[in-house]
Design a protein around this motif. Sequence first.
Motif, mmCIF file in Angstrom:
data_model
loop_
_atom_site.group_PDB
_atom_site.id
_atom_site.type_symbol
_atom_site.label_atom_id
_atom_site.label_comp_id
_atom_site.label_asym_id
_atom_site.label_seq_id
_atom_site.Cartn_x
_atom_site.Cartn_y
_atom_site.Cartn_z
ATOM 1 N N THR A 461 0.825 -1.211 0.000
ATOM 2 C CA THR A 461 0.000 0.000 0.000
ATOM 3 C C THR A 461 0.853 1.253 0.000
ATOM 4 O OG1 THR A 461 -1.735 -1.193 1.200
ATOM 5 C CG2 THR A 461 -1.831 1.206 1.217
ATOM 6 N N ASP A 462 1.842 1.313 0.898
ATOM 7 C CA ASP A 462 2.707 2.497 0.962
ATOM 8 C C ASP A 462 3.537 2.634 -0.306
ATOM 9 O OD1 ASP A 462 1.675 2.808 3.473
ATOM 10 O OD2 ASP A 462 3.381 1.913 4.503
ATOM 11 N N CYS A 464 2.712 1.662 -3.396
ATOM 12 C CA CYS A 464 1.857 2.162 -4.477
ATOM 13 C C CYS A 464 1.550 3.646 -4.298
ATOM 14 C CB CYS A 464 0.567 1.348 -4.541
ATOM 15 S SG CYS A 464 0.795 -0.367 -5.069
ATOM 16 N N ASP A 465 1.232 4.050 -3.063
ATOM 17 C CA ASP A 465 0.954 5.467 -2.817
ATOM 18 C C ASP A 465 2.167 6.329 -3.116
ATOM 19 O OD1 ASP A 465 -1.591 4.800 -2.054
ATOM 20 O OD2 ASP A 465 -1.144 4.752 0.092
ATOM 21 N N THR A 466 3.342 5.857 -2.735
ATOM 22 C CA THR A 466 4.559 6.637 -2.974
ATOM 23 C C THR A 466 4.926 6.657 -4.445
ATOM 24 O OG1 THR A 466 5.348 6.040 -0.758
ATOM 25 C CG2 THR A 466 6.975 6.887 -2.307
ATOM 26 N N SER A 469 2.527 9.066 -6.251
ATOM 27 C CA SER A 469 2.315 10.370 -5.644
ATOM 28 C C SER A 469 3.031 11.441 -6.471
ATOM 29 C CB SER A 469 2.834 10.378 -4.206
ATOM 30 O OG SER A 469 2.728 11.670 -3.639
ATOM 31 N N GLN A 490 -3.927 8.608 -8.459
ATOM 32 C CA GLN A 490 -4.494 8.137 -7.194
ATOM 33 C C GLN A 490 -5.350 6.893 -7.415
ATOM 34 O OE1 GLN A 490 -6.596 11.469 -5.559
ATOM 35 N NE2 GLN A 490 -4.742 12.646 -5.128
ATOM 36 N N ALA A 493 -2.979 4.000 -7.898
ATOM 37 C CA ALA A 493 -2.389 3.581 -6.622
ATOM 38 C C ALA A 493 -3.390 2.787 -5.791
ATOM 39 C CB ALA A 493 -1.904 4.806 -5.853
ATOM 40 N N THR A 494 -4.616 3.270 -5.726
ATOM 41 C CA THR A 494 -5.646 2.563 -4.965
ATOM 42 C C THR A 494 -5.936 1.196 -5.564
ATOM 43 O OG1 THR A 494 -6.638 4.691 -4.368
ATOM 44 C CG2 THR A 494 -7.985 2.720 -4.055
ATOM 45 N N GLY A 497 -2.902 -1.173 -5.085
ATOM 46 C CA GLY A 497 -2.840 -1.588 -3.682
ATOM 47 C C GLY A 497 -3.896 -2.626 -3.350
ATOM 48 N N GLU A 572 -13.714 4.556 -1.888
ATOM 49 C CA GLU A 572 -12.331 4.834 -2.254
ATOM 50 C C GLU A 572 -12.131 5.048 -3.751
ATOM 51 O OE1 GLU A 572 -9.366 2.324 -0.562
ATOM 52 O OE2 GLU A 572 -10.572 1.860 1.205
ATOM 53 N N LYS A 576 -12.908 8.973 -6.754
ATOM 54 C CA LYS A 576 -11.755 9.580 -7.421
ATOM 55 C C LYS A 576 -11.934 9.667 -8.931
ATOM 56 C CE LYS A 576 -8.650 7.933 -3.800
ATOM 57 N NZ LYS A 576 -7.498 7.060 -3.454
#
Length: 812
Positions: A461-462, A464-466, A469, A490, A493-494, A497, A572, A576
């Motif tokens: 998760t972290d 993918c977010d990074t 981003s 976004q 990433a969601t 993840g 989620e 978006k």
Amino acid sequence: MFTFRSLFAPFLLLMALAVPAMALADDSAAAPAQEDTTPKVNASVELPKMQKILDKIKGQVSGNTNENQLNQLNEMALELSGNADTLGQALIPQRQQLDAQLAVLGPAPKPDSGMKETPEVTRKRSTLENQKSKLDDQIKQAEGIKNGALVLSSQIVNLRRDQLKSQLALNSGSIFGPRFWSPLVSTQDLDGEKISDFLSELQDTAALSWEPGWRFGTISWLIAAMLVMTLGRRYGEEFLAWVSIHKMPEGRLRRSFLATAIALTTLAAVVLTFNFFALAFARRDEVSADVQDFILRLVQLSVYCGLIAGLGRAFLSTRRPSWRLPSISNEVAQALKPFPPITAVLVFIFQTVESFNYSVGTSLNTTIFANGLTALLIGGTGLAISMRTNRVRRRMVQAGNPPEARSTLVGLIQMGLTLTALAILVFLVIGYVSLARFLSYELIWCGILFGSFYFLSQLITDGCDTLFSTQNSSGKRIQSSLNIDERHLQQAATLLGALGKTALIGIVALALLNGTFASSTPIELIQKVIEFWGGKGLESLNIVPAHLVNAILCLVVGIYVLRAVRRWLDKEFLPKTTMDAGMRVSLVTLFSNIGYVLIILLTLSIMGLQWNKLAWIVSALSVGIGFGLQEIVKNFISGLILLTERPVKVGDLVTISGIEGDIRRINVRATEIQLSDKSTVIVPNSQFISQNVRNATMGNAQGVVTIPLNFPLDIDPVRVRELLLEVYEENERILESPAPSVSFKELSPNGIVLSVTGNVASQRQISGAKSDLLFDILTRLRKEGIVLSTPQTMIIERRAQQAAAGDSEPLS
């Protein structure tokens, strides 16, 4: 006997399956380089060999009760099934080639047709037909061997399951009884002689490693093992910490990466240390096979001991409290610090004892004694962890330093740990040693799986977010390369993840089913999924209690997963996107309806329901649908039409049958409309299809505010017009385009009727804007001295004299 599964077992099994397949198709590997691309397989030789192997496995299974040997036989049966399938698939191209050759020759001419063919063509056709018949028989034989091996594998699985049930149900006596402790004082089982012989083999192995010419290598491997365990682990962890701090972007990825790095560093150090020790003492060819198997089990065991120690260190992170990933207070972490290495050492010691007993072949009493000690210490350790955690938290509360707030999941995990540890101790007291030992290793196995899932899910998760981003260089590079909006990054990433977590959940579920005392291997599970996907399993209508339990579990898990995915889409992912709220609700509702239908179908399939035997049910339902269920089906189909065609959607302001309100939800049978007084009217879906519906907000239509006013004949219409336009233009809700207007509607003896009109952004603003405008218009008219015309009244009076005379005249 329980043995942890090696991490390399799946890869070794795949290699074992691949090598025979390559051996069977070695002729076909070189075929592409030739003109004739048909693979040449000597099925006449291979098929009898496979049948002999299958018969040999059956004979060994019938007289074997050892868990490990049954597992090996099961893998051999699956391997044989794969080889038979490979052989059968290799024969199909040959059969297709024969069909093509026969098609060229054509069918044999009929006797009365008057056509004759040469003897060479007749002989060639006969030869090809004989070859085709032989190939058909070989393909059927290969299919029979494949199915027989699969049936045998299923029988082995059932046999292992029955043996496990028998072992768990065995009452071998309480740990407080003399029978449990008898191996310490009794010598009637000749275990002492067996142990002495095996210890002599171990001593001989150690002596071989210290012989001249081998001594230097032994010392080198031992030094390498100590260096890896001490300096290698420490500096490896320090290096990864430096990478996390200086090379990783800011954010949660640093903490999740460091926690995973700590676990992997500890695992690598422990595994390498044991491998170096094994190379130091057992690298010579003269070492006996029993000693080599024993050392191999220890090396495999080091993987799980390293995981226990590494995951514990990563969870607690006592050296870097600020980088601790889970929410654990420093006092609790320090109190739990000794338990991960203690648990790892206990697992290693007692698994070593069990491996030693297996290699030596000790008696049943000695094996039960070792299993009981294993369960006792592991259960006691689990109970000690729970009690010490509670004691430290109570001490913190008493000192005025409240600990961290625990989530419901953490509380359930601790409760499960406590209850399992108590169950282990209770089973030991009442004599079910095998069951207690089973629970102890299941507890450790679940801890390893859930701990690994926690860290890997956080890392995915972290990561993918990074990665996506826009505050980091990677996200900026992706955005500039693909020229996409930030919201799409976004969403990616969601989505990634969620896919990563889903894959991890599948792996954990597979490991829970396959780990320790599982009844199926991953190959079997995948094979069952493929067979079910192909339609196998829907061939009978047998209702079995086990199938009912599996169906109920499937229904519960399916509904939970469907709701979780629906929640993820609603909260989620879809927010978006650029979809409006109504479209999002429609998609989620349609997804839920389809999901529930699929879950019900899957549940019925697991029960073994055969669809071709439901014709009489469908016939009976058709009669019911024609009468009682007609409206339900009509509303259901109408609901699907509303969700797909979308003449009305969630959030629209509609009027139907004199009811005006906002659509709040479109269900399977009916639609919920919320009125202005916040009450809800439930309208069947079919009415939206069959009746006239006014959709005031369709296409984002603007609202029109029209106010008719009645003035006396003596007013100045131009001045009144200007005044009304000023009031409309000053109101912030009235749009500038199209501009407000005043129209002359009527001229009558009673007065002048003027109508003022203006547009607002939506239909929902009409009521509020009209109220504000009326307040402003009346205030301005009164200020300017302009009055609205009042309706004329007629008054009838009767004079007293006329009334007395009986003659009346109305006056006005």
